[in-house]
Scaffold this motif. Structure first.
Motif, PDB file in Angstrom:
ATOM      1  N   THR A 137       0.845  -1.192   0.000  1.00  0.00           N
ATOM      2  CA  THR A 137       0.000   0.000   0.000  1.00  0.00           C
ATOM      3  C   THR A 137       0.878   1.238   0.000  1.00  0.00           C
ATOM      4  O   THR A 137       0.644   2.198  -0.726  1.00  0.00           O
ATOM      5  N   ALA A 138       1.920   1.191   0.839  1.00  0.00           N
ATOM      6  CA  ALA A 138       2.795   2.351   0.975  1.00  0.00           C
ATOM      7  C   ALA A 138       3.470   2.681  -0.352  1.00  0.00           C
ATOM      8  O   ALA A 138       3.584   3.840  -0.728  1.00  0.00           O
ATOM      9  N   ILE A 139       3.914   1.639  -1.063  1.00  0.00           N
ATOM     10  CA  ILE A 139       4.575   1.892  -2.347  1.00  0.00           C
ATOM     11  C   ILE A 139       3.587   2.483  -3.341  1.00  0.00           C
ATOM     12  O   ILE A 139       3.899   3.426  -4.068  1.00  0.00           O
ATOM     13  N   ALA A 140       2.372   1.956  -3.319  1.00  0.00           N
ATOM     14  CA  ALA A 140       1.342   2.519  -4.198  1.00  0.00           C
ATOM     15  C   ALA A 140       1.140   4.003  -3.892  1.00  0.00           C
ATOM     16  O   ALA A 140       1.021   4.824  -4.782  1.00  0.00           O
ATOM     17  N   TRP A 141       1.154   4.354  -2.607  1.00  0.00           N
ATOM     18  CA  TRP A 141       1.016   5.762  -2.209  1.00  0.00           C
ATOM     19  C   TRP A 141       2.109   6.626  -2.801  1.00  0.00           C
ATOM     20  O   TRP A 141       1.860   7.708  -3.301  1.00  0.00           O
ATOM     21  N   THR A 142       3.338   6.141  -2.649  1.00  0.00           N
ATOM     22  CA  THR A 142       4.440   7.023  -3.021  1.00  0.00           C
ATOM     23  C   THR A 142       4.585   7.148  -4.533  1.00  0.00           C
ATOM     24  O   THR A 142       5.222   8.069  -4.997  1.00  0.00           O
ATOM     25  N   THR A 143       4.003   6.234  -5.313  1.00  0.00           N
ATOM     26  CA  THR A 143       4.038   6.427  -6.762  1.00  0.00           C
ATOM     27  C   THR A 143       2.767   7.084  -7.268  1.00  0.00           C
ATOM     28  O   THR A 143       2.757   7.622  -8.373  1.00  0.00           O
ATOM     29  N   GLY A 144       1.725   7.029  -6.489  1.00  0.00           N
ATOM     30  CA  GLY A 144       0.478   7.640  -6.914  1.00  0.00           C
ATOM     31  C   GLY A 144      -0.341   6.653  -7.718  1.00  0.00           C
ATOM     32  O   GLY A 144       0.000   6.312  -8.844  1.00  0.00           O
ATOM     33  N   SER A 145      -1.425   6.191  -7.147  1.00  0.00           N
ATOM     34  CA  SER A 145      -2.210   5.173  -7.825  1.00  0.00           C
ATOM     35  C   SER A 145      -3.690   5.397  -7.589  1.00  0.00           C
ATOM     36  O   SER A 145      -4.108   5.864  -6.527  1.00  0.00           O
ATOM     37  N   LEU A 146      -4.473   5.073  -8.621  1.00  0.00           N
ATOM     38  CA  LEU A 146      -5.924   5.181  -8.477  1.00  0.00           C
ATOM     39  C   LEU A 146      -6.564   3.802  -8.445  1.00  0.00           C
ATOM     40  O   LEU A 146      -7.780   3.679  -8.427  1.00  0.00           O
TER      41      LEU A 146
END
Lengths: 293, 382
Positions: free
Chosen positions: B225-234
């Motif tokens: 989840t954290a990695i998704a946050w830092t790359t920006g994901s919808l």
């Protein structure tokens, strides 16, 4: 120009409009304000004072030029007059009141400043730029009133750039751009104007256009003008009063034919020169630079 | 010059006199892109259905003729029903066909969130560019995103019980980072290049701190989840995210529009703005606050989607000029178009695998940044 004046009166006729129209026509009843500098020391940060002076007066309704060599404190003194720089001691008064006691927007409706370096986004039209001069007169949510429109038209007409009104600032020459900025400050319709080296870097034609427009505004509306000029010859022809600064202290101040002497040119400007007296004030013929020791 | 028309119609015409053809073109074009991208986006999902069924579901009259359905989606079940009641609309439950339910309940929020994220990032970038008088400014470049990202990660990993306040927390983190960047770049004033460099410094440090936080995560799921946050994901956003971002967007975009005149005057330089009677520091502080809040809102629901705040205002400026009323409105339309489009790319590029949308905006934004640098020898002061 009078055409625009009539347009303004024909509108709703608020107090402000009537005043503006009256003063356009006959210099109204209000006395123009003066600027006085009393026993002031100015410095940046904790450094030694850059400017120290006893009393200086920028007389009401007249044009006063600040002259002096580079680094003599002309622009610093101008900053104090615009309340950008608070004096370490003493006071600068505008219309009898200390400039730092005015609210920022209150001062902006009475005292205008054209700064030395001006940048606007290239795609701004001249008319949009001039419109920004009405900023201090408009409330937060207010649109442009007819008073504002009239002031904008007057300013554009006075500076004589009607044919440039729809051009982008980025497409203009340096001189035309300076005229556009001058129109912006004119649209502010203040009682007094400070111009910081308005002619530097301009060609002769535009230098005269700028100065003539300022002079005309002074004559017709009695606006008090204080202008920093580089060229002492130009200052002598243009201004009613000169304040000559040397190393942050006034060397002499008063009407040009009293201030400009060979001694002043030698001691303040480091130039040996002949001073003649023409019909339009003193003329200066520089001969050679005097070596510093 | 004197006009014969009545005051009211004159007032309205004056109030809208700044709307010109390029701006209308930008807005209409952006709407078309959002609509097209949205239709494509909702056509894909785990449940396969024919295009005709999907589009039938999007334009399903049951949805469009029963306002309570939309209200419930946007406001949540309870609040939506209440609002429908207050507005005097029917509050009766509506049975939706399966396809309509899937499209509206599961797929549509992704499009709506893309729109909200795009609008916030673009408006935020536009404001930062005026406040710093720097064409290169954006929440990403100025380190605001990294600060907000760090705050979000801290919340997710360490203070999980505060998750409902994410937009505010993200804005707080962004504000701290922005203040740091400004402090580092300040040396009796700032220049565009110094601000960008300070942004790099702060982003680097905060980025490292973000990575360091991964080691404190309890399980791999959180790290992912954290990695998704830092790359920006919808991927996997829900109406919950819409409900989180919508109220803040309704604050940030209108407030920025109201502040457009201040932004225009700020662009004339500090000295001129001051001589025109503006309290420069106060205005700059307030508008930066709005920009940080806008960035925080976007980051709270989608993570750090880079470069949108840089590119969109810049492209819009090329089309409508630098007047901020036009620029803010144009950005609020073009931002959603860019994010919605990039999100379609993110879904389709490596189908069936889905990329985070931030990777796509980065792939578009990096080269655009390069183009900016090449075109202008000197990095752009506005």
């Amino acid at each position: 120009m009078s055409l625009f004046g009539i347009g303004a009166v024909g509108a709703t006729g608020s107090d402000h409009e009537t005043n503006a129209a009256a003063s356009t026509a006959s210099d109204g009843g209000d006395e123009p304000p003066d600027l006085t500098v009393e026993d002031v020391a100015l410095s940046y940060g904790d450094d030694d004072p850059v400017v120290e002076t006893d009393k200086l007066v920028v007389p009401a309704g007249e044009v006063t030029a600040l002259v002096g060599p580079n680094g003599s404190g002309k622009s610093t003194l101008l900053k104090a007059m615009d309340a950008e720089l608070n004096p370490d001691r003493g006071a600068v008064r505008f219309d009898g009141r200390r400039v730092d006691e005015y609210g920022t927007s209150e001062l902006a409706t009475r005292l205008g400043l054209l700064s030395q370096e001006n940048t606007a986004p290239d795609s701004t039209t001249v008319r949009e730029l001039v419109t920004y001069g009405r900023y201090p007169h408009r409330g937060f949510f207010e649109g442009l009133s007819e008073t504002d429109e009239a002031a904008i038209d007057r300013a554009i007409g006075r500076v004589g750039i009607g044919h440039l009104a729809d051009r982008n600032v980025g497409d203009l020459s340096g001189g035309q751009r300076q005229l556009a900025w001058l129109a912006m400050v004119f649209a502010q319709e203040t009682d007094a104007l400070l111009l910081d080296e308005p002619t530097t870097y301009l060609d002769l034609h535009h230098q005269l256009r700028v100065l003539d427009a300022a002079r005309e505004l002074n004559r017709e509306r009695g606006v008090t003008v204080c202008v920093v000029l580089h060229d002492i010859g130009q200052a002598a022809r243009f201004a009613d009063n000169l304040i000559a600064l040397e190393d942050g202290t006034p060397y002499e101040w008063g009407p040009p034919d009293e201030v400009i002497t060979p001694d002043l040119l030698a001691e303040v400007f480091g130039v040996e020169a002949e001073v003649g007296f023409g019909s339009e004030g003193p003329t200066i013929v520089p001969r050679r630079a005097i070596d510093d020791d | 010059m004197a006009s014969e028309t009545g005051e009211a119609s004159l007032g309205l015409r004056d109030a809208l006199s700044w709307v010109d053809t390029p701006l209308v073109t930008v807005c209409v074009g952006s709407l078309a892109v959002v609509l097209a991208a949205g239709l494509v986006q909702v056509s894909f999902g785990t449940f396969t259905m024919p295009l005709s069924a999907v589009w039938g579901a999007v334009f399903d009259p049951i949805v469009w003729t029963n306002p309570q359905v939309l209200l419930r989606l946007f406001l949540g079940e309870g609040l939506g029903t209440e609002a429908a009641g207050l507005l005097g609309l029917s509050t009766a439950p509506v049975d939706l066909p399966k396809e309509t339910l899937i499209v509206w309940q599961i797929r549509m929020p992704r499009v709506v969130v893309a729109v909200l994220v795009g609008a916030n990032l673009a408006v935020s970038g536009a404001v930062f560019q005026a406040v710093t008088r720097n064409e290169l400014a954006s929440p990403y470049i100025l380190g605001v995103s990294s600060g907000a990202g760090l705050a979000i990660l801290l919340t997710l990993i360490v203070f999980a019980e505060l998750a409902f306040m994410l937009p505010l927390i993200a804005a707080g983190g962004g504000a701290v980072a922005f203040a740091l960047v400004y402090a580092i770049a300040w040396k009796g004033g700032t220049t565009p290049v110094r601000l960008v460099l300070a942004g790099v410094i702060v982003s680097t440090v905060f980025g490292s701190l973000q990575t360091a936080l991964f080691f404190f995560a309890d399980d791999l799921g959180v790290v992912q989840t954290a990695i998704a946050w830092t790359t920006g994901s919808l991927t996997g956003v829900d109406w919950e995210q819409v409900r989180m971002a919508l109220p803040w967007t309704l604050v940030t975009v209108p407030v920025t529009l109201v502040g457009a005149r201040q932004l225009n005057v700020l662009l004339l330089g500090e000295r001129t703005a001051r001589s025109l009677g503006m309290s420069v520091e106060r205005v700059r502080f307030a508008l930066s606050g709005v920009a940080v809040l806008a960035a925080g809102t976007a980051i709270a629901v989608a993570g750090i989607v880079g470069f949108v705040g840089l590119i969109v205002p810049h492209m819009v400026r090329q089309l409508v000029g630098s007047d901020y009323k036009r620029l803010v409105v144009g950005s609020a339309f073009a931002g959603p178009a860019l994010v919605a489009l990039a999100d379609v790319g993110a879904r389709l590029a490596l189908s069936p695998a889905q990329l985070p949308v931030g990777i796509l905006t980065g792939l578009i934004g990096g080269p655009y940044f390069l183009y900016l640098m090449r075109r202008q020898g000197a990095l752009g002061e506005l």
